[in-house]
Motif scaffolding. Structure first.
Motif, PDB file in Angstrom:
ATOM      1  N   PRO A 153      -5.040 -15.750 -31.794  1.00  0.00           N
ATOM      2  CA  PRO A 153      -6.222 -16.578 -31.567  1.00  0.00           C
ATOM      3  C   PRO A 153      -5.998 -17.720 -30.582  1.00  0.00           C
ATOM      4  CG  PRO A 153      -5.119 -17.375 -33.506  1.00  0.00           C
ATOM      5  CD  PRO A 153      -4.277 -16.228 -32.972  1.00  0.00           C
ATOM      6  N   GLY A 154      -4.870 -17.733 -29.875  1.00  0.00           N
ATOM      7  CA  GLY A 154      -4.572 -18.865 -28.999  1.00  0.00           C
ATOM      8  C   GLY A 154      -5.650 -19.150 -27.979  1.00  0.00           C
ATOM      9  N   GLU A 155      -6.179 -18.097 -27.343  1.00  0.00           N
ATOM     10  CA  GLU A 155      -7.231 -18.273 -26.339  1.00  0.00           C
ATOM     11  C   GLU A 155      -8.598 -17.777 -26.816  1.00  0.00           C
ATOM     12  OE1 GLU A 155      -6.126 -17.212 -22.199  1.00  0.00           O
ATOM     13  OE2 GLU A 155      -4.238 -16.563 -23.103  1.00  0.00           O
ATOM     14  N   VAL A 156      -8.588 -16.739 -27.626  1.00  0.00           N
ATOM     15  CA  VAL A 156      -9.851 -16.146 -28.085  1.00  0.00           C
ATOM     16  C   VAL A 156      -9.759 -15.867 -29.584  1.00  0.00           C
ATOM     17  CG1 VAL A 156     -11.494 -14.246 -27.840  1.00  0.00           C
ATOM     18  CG2 VAL A 156     -10.204 -15.038 -25.846  1.00  0.00           C
ATOM     19  N   SER A 157     -10.743 -16.343 -30.332  1.00  0.00           N
ATOM     20  CA  SER A 157     -10.832 -16.037 -31.762  1.00  0.00           C
ATOM     21  C   SER A 157     -11.751 -14.842 -31.960  1.00  0.00           C
ATOM     22  CB  SER A 157     -11.374 -17.234 -32.544  1.00  0.00           C
ATOM     23  OG  SER A 157     -10.421 -18.282 -32.594  1.00  0.00           O
ATOM     24  N   VAL A 158     -11.393 -13.972 -32.932  1.00  0.00           N
ATOM     25  CA  VAL A 158     -12.162 -12.747 -33.172  1.00  0.00           C
ATOM     26  C   VAL A 158     -12.457 -12.622 -34.663  1.00  0.00           C
ATOM     27  CG1 VAL A 158     -12.196 -10.223 -32.976  1.00  0.00           C
ATOM     28  CG2 VAL A 158     -11.070 -11.598 -31.197  1.00  0.00           C
ATOM     29  N   VAL A 159     -13.727 -12.311 -34.984  1.00  0.00           N
ATOM     30  CA  VAL A 159     -14.153 -12.075 -36.364  1.00  0.00           C
ATOM     31  C   VAL A 159     -14.827 -10.704 -36.434  1.00  0.00           C
ATOM     32  CG1 VAL A 159     -15.643 -12.838 -38.261  1.00  0.00           C
ATOM     33  CG2 VAL A 159     -14.502 -14.526 -36.818  1.00  0.00           C
ATOM     34  N   GLY A 160     -14.554  -9.959 -37.509  1.00  0.00           N
ATOM     35  CA  GLY A 160     -15.197  -8.663 -37.731  1.00  0.00           C
ATOM     36  C   GLY A 160     -16.159  -8.710 -38.900  1.00  0.00           C
ATOM     37  N   PRO A 187     -10.229 -23.730 -30.657  1.00  0.00           N
ATOM     38  CA  PRO A 187     -10.032 -23.382 -29.240  1.00  0.00           C
ATOM     39  C   PRO A 187      -8.943 -24.231 -28.636  1.00  0.00           C
ATOM     40  CG  PRO A 187     -12.044 -24.654 -29.530  1.00  0.00           C
ATOM     41  CD  PRO A 187     -11.549 -24.313 -30.917  1.00  0.00           C
ATOM     42  N   SER A 188      -8.223 -23.639 -27.685  1.00  0.00           N
ATOM     43  CA  SER A 188      -7.171 -24.406 -27.006  1.00  0.00           C
ATOM     44  C   SER A 188      -7.805 -25.473 -26.134  1.00  0.00           C
ATOM     45  CB  SER A 188      -6.300 -23.475 -26.151  1.00  0.00           C
ATOM     46  OG  SER A 188      -7.100 -22.768 -25.231  1.00  0.00           O
ATOM     47  N   ALA A 189      -7.111 -26.552 -25.954  1.00  0.00           N
ATOM     48  CA  ALA A 189      -7.654 -27.691 -25.185  1.00  0.00           C
ATOM     49  C   ALA A 189      -7.808 -27.306 -23.721  1.00  0.00           C
ATOM     50  CB  ALA A 189      -6.717 -28.888 -25.323  1.00  0.00           C
ATOM     51  N   VAL A 213     -15.138 -17.317 -22.424  1.00  0.00           N
ATOM     52  CA  VAL A 213     -15.243 -16.688 -23.741  1.00  0.00           C
ATOM     53  C   VAL A 213     -14.064 -17.117 -24.594  1.00  0.00           C
ATOM     54  CG1 VAL A 213     -15.184 -14.510 -25.003  1.00  0.00           C
ATOM     55  CG2 VAL A 213     -16.543 -14.702 -22.903  1.00  0.00           C
ATOM     56  N   THR A 214     -14.368 -17.822 -25.702  1.00  0.00           N
ATOM     57  CA  THR A 214     -13.297 -18.260 -26.612  1.00  0.00           C
ATOM     58  C   THR A 214     -13.503 -17.773 -28.048  1.00  0.00           C
ATOM     59  OG1 THR A 214     -14.411 -20.337 -27.238  1.00  0.00           O
ATOM     60  CG2 THR A 214     -13.008 -20.372 -25.251  1.00  0.00           C
ATOM     61  N   ALA A 215     -14.673 -17.185 -28.343  1.00  0.00           N
ATOM     62  CA  ALA A 215     -14.949 -16.732 -29.712  1.00  0.00           C
ATOM     63  C   ALA A 215     -15.838 -15.501 -29.659  1.00  0.00           C
ATOM     64  CB  ALA A 215     -15.623 -17.835 -30.527  1.00  0.00           C
TER      65      ALA A 215
END
Length: 345
Positions: A276-283, A343-345, A250-252
Protein backbone atom coordinates in the motif's frame (compact mmCIF):
# COMPACT_ATOMS: atom_id res chain seq x y z
CA UNK A 1 -37.50 -69.83 9.66
CA UNK A 2 -40.93 -71.34 8.94
CA UNK A 3 -42.32 -71.78 5.45
CA UNK A 4 -44.76 -68.93 6.09
CA UNK A 5 -41.97 -66.56 7.23
CA UNK A 6 -39.87 -67.45 4.19
CA UNK A 7 -42.83 -66.81 1.89
CA UNK A 8 -43.54 -63.45 3.56
CA UNK A 9 -39.88 -62.38 3.20
CA UNK A 10 -39.78 -63.40 -0.46
CA UNK A 11 -42.98 -61.43 -1.08
CA UNK A 12 -41.47 -58.31 0.53
CA UNK A 13 -38.37 -58.62 -1.65
CA UNK A 14 -40.44 -58.93 -4.82
CA UNK A 15 -42.81 -56.00 -4.24
CA UNK A 16 -40.68 -53.90 -1.92
CA UNK A 17 -41.41 -53.47 1.78
CA UNK A 18 -44.62 -51.70 2.73
CA UNK A 19 -45.58 -49.69 5.79
CA UNK A 20 -47.46 -52.76 7.05
CA UNK A 21 -44.27 -54.83 6.75
CA UNK A 22 -42.38 -52.28 8.84
CA UNK A 23 -45.18 -52.20 11.43
CA UNK A 24 -45.10 -55.99 11.71
CA UNK A 25 -41.29 -56.08 11.98
CA UNK A 26 -41.24 -53.36 14.67
CA UNK A 27 -44.33 -54.70 16.43
CA UNK A 28 -46.11 -51.34 16.25
CA UNK A 29 -49.18 -49.99 14.53
CA UNK A 30 -49.20 -48.69 10.98
CA UNK A 31 -50.13 -45.28 12.36
CA UNK A 32 -46.91 -45.22 14.40
CA UNK A 33 -44.86 -46.05 11.29
CA UNK A 34 -46.66 -43.24 9.47
CA UNK A 35 -45.78 -40.77 12.23
CA UNK A 36 -42.10 -41.74 12.12
CA UNK A 37 -42.08 -41.66 8.31
CA UNK A 38 -43.50 -38.14 8.30
CA UNK A 39 -41.13 -36.85 10.96
CA UNK A 40 -43.79 -36.29 13.61
CA UNK A 41 -42.60 -35.67 17.15
CA UNK A 42 -45.33 -37.55 19.03
CA UNK A 43 -43.43 -40.87 19.09
CA UNK A 44 -41.19 -41.81 22.04
CA UNK A 45 -37.49 -42.25 21.31
CA UNK A 46 -37.33 -46.03 21.86
CA UNK A 47 -40.28 -46.70 19.57
CA UNK A 48 -38.91 -44.35 16.93
CA UNK A 49 -35.57 -46.15 16.95
CA UNK A 50 -37.29 -49.53 16.71
CA UNK A 51 -39.27 -48.36 13.68
CA UNK A 52 -36.19 -46.86 12.04
CA UNK A 53 -34.28 -50.09 12.64
CA UNK A 54 -37.10 -52.03 10.97
CA UNK A 55 -37.02 -49.62 8.01
CA UNK A 56 -33.27 -50.12 7.64
CA UNK A 57 -33.53 -53.89 7.93
CA UNK A 58 -36.30 -54.17 5.33
CA UNK A 59 -34.97 -51.41 3.08
CA UNK A 60 -38.19 -49.45 3.40
CA UNK A 61 -38.33 -45.95 1.92
CA UNK A 62 -41.34 -43.68 2.49
CA UNK A 63 -43.35 -43.00 -0.64
CA UNK A 64 -42.77 -39.26 -1.14
CA UNK A 65 -45.44 -38.98 -3.84
CA UNK A 66 -48.09 -40.52 -1.58
CA UNK A 67 -46.93 -38.38 1.32
CA UNK A 68 -47.25 -35.28 -0.88
CA UNK A 69 -50.79 -36.23 -1.81
CA UNK A 70 -51.69 -36.52 1.88
CA UNK A 71 -49.94 -33.34 3.03
CA UNK A 72 -50.15 -31.19 -0.10
CA UNK A 73 -46.35 -30.72 -0.01
CA UNK A 74 -43.45 -32.30 -1.85
CA UNK A 75 -40.69 -31.23 0.58
CA UNK A 76 -38.62 -30.00 -2.33
CA UNK A 77 -37.32 -26.52 -3.17
CA UNK A 78 -36.49 -25.33 -6.68
CA UNK A 79 -33.38 -23.16 -7.12
CA UNK A 80 -32.84 -21.08 -10.27
CA UNK A 81 -29.25 -19.83 -10.43
CA UNK A 82 -27.52 -17.61 -12.97
CA UNK A 83 -24.02 -19.07 -12.71
CA UNK A 84 -22.32 -21.84 -10.77
CA UNK A 85 -18.82 -20.45 -11.31
CA UNK A 86 -18.87 -17.40 -9.05
CA UNK A 87 -17.58 -17.57 -5.50
CA UNK A 88 -20.65 -15.93 -3.99
CA UNK A 89 -23.19 -18.08 -5.80
CA UNK A 90 -21.48 -21.32 -4.84
CA UNK A 91 -21.30 -20.29 -1.20
CA UNK A 92 -24.96 -19.25 -1.28
CA UNK A 93 -26.02 -22.50 -2.97
CA UNK A 94 -24.11 -24.54 -0.40
CA UNK A 95 -25.94 -22.73 2.41
CA UNK A 96 -29.33 -23.17 0.70
CA UNK A 97 -28.71 -26.90 0.30
CA UNK A 98 -27.64 -27.25 3.93
CA UNK A 99 -30.59 -25.29 5.31
CA UNK A 100 -33.02 -27.21 3.10
CA UNK A 101 -31.61 -30.53 4.27
CA UNK A 102 -31.87 -29.47 7.91
CA UNK A 103 -35.55 -28.65 7.30
CA UNK A 104 -36.19 -32.02 5.64
CA UNK A 105 -36.32 -30.66 2.09
CA UNK A 106 -34.40 -31.55 -1.05
CA UNK A 107 -33.47 -29.07 -3.79
CA UNK A 108 -33.88 -29.14 -7.56
CA UNK A 109 -31.28 -26.91 -9.26
CA UNK A 110 -31.94 -25.25 -12.63
CA UNK A 111 -28.88 -23.31 -13.90
CA UNK A 112 -29.52 -20.33 -16.20
CA UNK A 113 -26.46 -19.95 -18.46
CA UNK A 114 -27.62 -16.65 -19.99
CA UNK A 115 -29.68 -14.48 -17.62
CA UNK A 116 -32.27 -13.11 -20.02
CA UNK A 117 -35.97 -12.72 -19.36
CA UNK A 118 -36.69 -15.63 -21.68
CA UNK A 119 -34.17 -17.91 -19.96
CA UNK A 120 -35.68 -17.24 -16.53
CA UNK A 121 -39.17 -17.98 -17.84
CA UNK A 122 -37.90 -21.22 -19.43
CA UNK A 123 -36.33 -22.20 -16.10
CA UNK A 124 -39.70 -21.76 -14.41
CA UNK A 125 -41.34 -23.83 -17.11
CA UNK A 126 -38.87 -26.60 -16.36
CA UNK A 127 -39.54 -26.33 -12.65
CA UNK A 128 -43.28 -26.52 -13.28
CA UNK A 129 -42.66 -30.09 -14.42
CA UNK A 130 -40.98 -30.87 -11.11
CA UNK A 131 -42.70 -31.35 -7.76
CA UNK A 132 -41.50 -28.31 -5.75
CA UNK A 133 -43.14 -26.35 -2.96
CA UNK A 134 -41.42 -23.05 -3.75
CA UNK A 135 -38.55 -21.46 -5.64
CA UNK A 136 -35.44 -19.47 -4.70
CA UNK A 137 -34.07 -17.34 -7.54
CA UNK A 138 -30.37 -16.40 -7.47
CA UNK A 139 -30.08 -14.38 -10.67
CA UNK A 140 -27.44 -11.70 -10.25
CA UNK A 141 -28.95 -9.27 -12.74
CA UNK A 142 -31.74 -6.75 -13.27
CA UNK A 143 -34.35 -9.16 -14.56
CA UNK A 144 -37.33 -9.50 -12.32
CA UNK A 145 -38.51 -5.92 -12.80
CA UNK A 146 -39.23 -6.78 -16.42
CA UNK A 147 -42.85 -7.40 -17.37
CA UNK A 148 -42.06 -10.26 -19.72
CA UNK A 149 -40.72 -12.54 -16.98
CA UNK A 150 -43.73 -14.77 -16.33
CA UNK A 151 -43.65 -16.59 -12.99
CA UNK A 152 -46.29 -19.16 -12.04
CA UNK A 153 -49.09 -17.85 -9.87
CA UNK A 154 -49.47 -19.28 -6.39
CA UNK A 155 -45.94 -20.66 -6.10
CA UNK A 156 -43.91 -19.10 -3.24
CA UNK A 157 -40.81 -17.31 -4.55
CA UNK A 158 -37.84 -15.72 -2.77
CA UNK A 159 -35.33 -13.64 -4.72
CA UNK A 160 -31.64 -13.50 -3.77
CA UNK A 161 -29.23 -10.88 -5.10
CA UNK A 162 -31.58 -9.30 -7.64
CA UNK A 163 -34.47 -6.91 -7.95
CA UNK A 164 -38.04 -8.09 -7.64
CA UNK A 165 -40.03 -4.90 -7.97
CA UNK A 166 -41.67 -5.52 -4.59
CA UNK A 167 -43.49 -8.54 -5.98
CA UNK A 168 -41.51 -11.14 -4.05
CA UNK A 169 -39.61 -11.40 -0.77
CA UNK A 170 -35.92 -10.57 -1.22
CA UNK A 171 -32.84 -11.59 0.75
CA UNK A 172 -29.53 -9.95 0.00
CA UNK A 173 -26.26 -8.69 1.36
CA UNK A 174 -26.40 -5.00 2.28
CA UNK A 175 -24.39 -4.06 -0.81
CA UNK A 176 -24.65 -0.31 -0.30
CA UNK A 177 -23.43 -0.42 3.29
CA UNK A 178 -20.46 -2.58 2.31
CA UNK A 179 -19.41 -0.17 -0.45
CA UNK A 180 -19.78 2.75 1.94
CA UNK A 181 -17.51 1.01 4.49
CA UNK A 182 -14.84 0.46 1.82
CA UNK A 183 -14.97 4.02 0.50
CA UNK A 184 -15.05 5.68 3.92
CA UNK A 185 -12.12 3.54 5.05
CA UNK A 186 -9.96 4.86 2.20
CA UNK A 187 -11.11 8.45 2.66
CA UNK A 188 -10.49 8.13 6.40
CA UNK A 189 -6.90 7.16 5.72
CA UNK A 190 -6.44 10.51 3.98
CA UNK A 191 -6.87 9.68 0.31
CA UNK A 192 -8.39 12.61 -1.59
CA UNK A 193 -10.63 10.37 -3.66
CA UNK A 194 -11.18 6.71 -4.51
CA UNK A 195 -11.17 5.13 -7.96
CA UNK A 196 -13.72 2.36 -8.54
CA UNK A 197 -13.61 -0.74 -10.70
CA UNK A 198 -17.24 -1.80 -10.94
CA UNK A 199 -18.82 -5.09 -11.90
CA UNK A 200 -20.92 -5.54 -15.06
CA UNK A 201 -23.55 -2.90 -15.72
CA UNK A 202 -26.37 -5.48 -15.74
CA UNK A 203 -25.38 -6.68 -12.29
CA UNK A 204 -27.67 -5.77 -9.42
CA UNK A 205 -24.84 -6.04 -6.88
CA UNK A 206 -22.44 -3.99 -8.98
CA UNK A 207 -25.01 -1.23 -9.43
CA UNK A 208 -25.65 -0.88 -5.71
CA UNK A 209 -21.94 -0.88 -4.88
CA UNK A 210 -21.20 1.73 -7.55
CA UNK A 211 -24.06 3.98 -6.45
CA UNK A 212 -22.99 3.79 -2.79
CA UNK A 213 -19.35 4.53 -3.71
CA UNK A 214 -20.41 7.64 -5.63
CA UNK A 215 -22.83 8.83 -2.94
CA UNK A 216 -20.17 8.42 -0.24
CA UNK A 217 -17.63 10.47 -2.21
CA UNK A 218 -20.17 13.25 -2.72
CA UNK A 219 -21.17 13.27 0.96
CA UNK A 220 -17.51 13.72 1.93
CA UNK A 221 -16.89 16.45 -0.65
CA UNK A 222 -14.49 14.30 -2.67
CA UNK A 223 -14.15 14.31 -6.44
CA UNK A 224 -16.10 11.58 -8.26
CA UNK A 225 -13.76 10.17 -10.92
CA UNK A 226 -14.91 8.11 -13.92
CA UNK A 227 -15.94 4.52 -13.21
CA UNK A 228 -14.09 1.64 -14.87
CA UNK A 229 -16.25 -1.43 -15.58
CA UNK A 230 -14.91 -4.98 -15.30
CA UNK A 231 -16.52 -8.40 -15.59
CA UNK A 232 -15.75 -9.78 -12.07
CA UNK A 233 -12.64 -11.63 -13.35
CA UNK A 234 -9.05 -11.09 -12.19
CA UNK A 235 -8.15 -10.59 -15.87
CA UNK A 236 -10.41 -7.54 -16.14
CA UNK A 237 -9.04 -6.22 -12.84
CA UNK A 238 -5.52 -6.61 -14.19
CA UNK A 239 -6.31 -4.82 -17.45
CA UNK A 240 -8.05 -1.91 -15.74
CA UNK A 241 -5.43 -1.86 -13.00
CA UNK A 242 -2.70 -1.27 -15.60
CA UNK A 243 -4.73 1.70 -16.86
CA UNK A 244 -4.99 3.15 -13.34
CA UNK A 245 -1.33 2.45 -12.60
CA UNK A 246 -0.30 4.90 -15.34
CA UNK A 247 -2.00 7.75 -13.49
CA UNK A 248 0.24 9.07 -10.70
CA UNK A 249 -2.74 10.77 -9.03
CA UNK A 250 -4.37 7.39 -8.30
CA UNK A 251 -3.69 6.48 -4.67
CA UNK A 252 -6.79 4.46 -3.69
CA UNK A 253 -8.82 1.84 -5.57
CA UNK A 254 -12.03 0.08 -4.54
CA UNK A 255 -12.66 -3.01 -6.68
CA UNK A 256 -16.19 -4.43 -6.65
CA UNK A 257 -14.97 -7.95 -5.87
CA UNK A 258 -11.86 -9.70 -4.61
CA UNK A 259 -11.00 -11.33 -7.92
CA UNK A 260 -10.75 -7.98 -9.70
CA UNK A 261 -8.78 -6.65 -6.73
CA UNK A 262 -6.31 -9.50 -7.22
CA UNK A 263 -5.83 -8.38 -10.82
CA UNK A 264 -5.24 -4.82 -9.59
CA UNK A 265 -2.55 -6.00 -7.17
CA UNK A 266 -0.75 -7.79 -10.02
CA UNK A 267 -1.04 -4.71 -12.25
CA UNK A 268 0.45 -2.44 -9.59
CA UNK A 269 3.30 -4.86 -9.03
CA UNK A 270 4.05 -5.01 -12.76
CA UNK A 271 3.93 -1.19 -13.01
CA UNK A 272 6.32 -0.80 -10.08
CA UNK A 273 3.76 0.89 -7.84
CA UNK A 274 3.90 -0.35 -4.26
CA UNK A 275 0.78 -1.53 -2.45
CA UNK A 276 0.00 0.00 0.00
CA UNK A 277 2.99 2.37 -0.12
CA UNK A 278 1.75 4.23 -3.21
CA UNK A 279 -1.69 2.76 -3.88
CA UNK A 280 -4.22 1.30 -1.44
CA UNK A 281 -6.57 -1.43 -2.70
CA UNK A 282 -9.87 -2.69 -1.24
CA UNK A 283 -11.97 -5.61 -2.53
CA UNK A 284 -15.42 -7.00 -1.80
CA UNK A 285 -16.42 -10.59 -0.79
CA UNK A 286 -13.63 -11.77 1.56
CA UNK A 287 -12.83 -14.94 -0.35
CA UNK A 288 -10.85 -17.48 1.68
CA UNK A 289 -7.83 -16.72 -0.52
CA UNK A 290 -7.95 -12.95 0.12
CA UNK A 291 -5.87 -13.22 3.26
CA UNK A 292 -3.21 -15.00 1.17
CA UNK A 293 -2.95 -12.27 -1.49
CA UNK A 294 0.23 -10.24 -1.32
CA UNK A 295 -0.24 -8.01 0.44
CA UNK A 296 -3.23 -9.57 2.28
CA UNK A 297 -6.33 -7.82 0.98
CA UNK A 298 -8.49 -5.35 2.86
CA UNK A 299 -12.03 -6.26 1.81
CA UNK A 300 -15.72 -6.22 2.65
CA UNK A 301 -16.93 -9.54 4.04
CA UNK A 302 -20.23 -10.91 2.78
CA UNK A 303 -21.99 -13.55 4.83
CA UNK A 304 -23.16 -15.81 2.01
CA UNK A 305 -24.09 -18.59 4.40
CA UNK A 306 -26.50 -16.32 6.24
CA UNK A 307 -28.03 -15.14 2.96
CA UNK A 308 -28.64 -18.76 1.92
CA UNK A 309 -30.11 -19.75 5.28
CA UNK A 310 -32.38 -16.72 5.47
CA UNK A 311 -33.69 -17.31 1.93
CA UNK A 312 -34.72 -20.86 2.87
CA UNK A 313 -36.32 -19.61 6.09
CA UNK A 314 -38.32 -16.96 4.20
CA UNK A 315 -39.47 -19.43 1.58
CA UNK A 316 -40.52 -22.15 4.03
CA UNK A 317 -42.32 -19.58 6.17
CA UNK A 318 -44.50 -18.71 3.17
CA UNK A 319 -44.92 -22.38 2.22
CA UNK A 320 -46.10 -23.28 5.70
CA UNK A 321 -48.14 -20.19 6.62
CA UNK A 322 -49.02 -18.48 3.35
CA UNK A 323 -47.54 -15.25 4.73
CA UNK A 324 -45.18 -13.44 2.39
CA UNK A 325 -42.10 -11.74 3.78
CA UNK A 326 -40.47 -8.47 2.73
CA UNK A 327 -36.91 -7.33 2.18
CA UNK A 328 -34.15 -8.83 4.33
CA UNK A 329 -30.64 -7.35 4.27
CA UNK A 330 -27.70 -9.23 5.76
CA UNK A 331 -25.02 -6.97 7.21
CA UNK A 332 -21.47 -6.66 5.85
CA UNK A 333 -18.19 -6.18 7.67
CA UNK A 334 -14.99 -4.38 6.69
CA UNK A 335 -11.93 -6.62 7.14
CA UNK A 336 -8.79 -4.48 7.32
CA UNK A 337 -5.56 -6.13 6.23
CA UNK A 338 -2.29 -4.91 4.73
CA UNK A 339 -3.36 -3.63 1.29
CA UNK A 340 -4.44 -0.22 2.62
CA UNK A 341 -2.52 2.56 4.34
CA UNK A 342 -2.28 6.34 4.55
CA UNK A 343 -1.16 7.96 1.27
CA UNK A 344 2.53 8.70 0.97
CA UNK A 345 3.48 12.33 1.43
Amino acid sequence: MTTTDATDTLSVRRRGPSMADVAREANVSGQTVSRVSNGRSNVDADTRERVLAAMRKLGYRPNSAARALRSGRFHSIGVIMFTLSSFGNMRTLDAIAGAATDAGYSITLIPVPHPTQGEVSVAFDRLSEEAVDGVIIVVEAHLLDENDVVLPAGLPVVVVDSTAGGRYPMVDTDQAHGARLATEHLLGLGHRTVRHIAGPERSYSATHRREAWEATLREHGADVPPVLVGDWSSESGHELGLELARDPDVTAIFAANDQMALGVLRAMHEAGRAVPGEVSVVGFDDMEESRSFWPPLTTVRQFFGEVGRRSVEELLHEVETGERGGRTLVATELIIRDSTARPSA
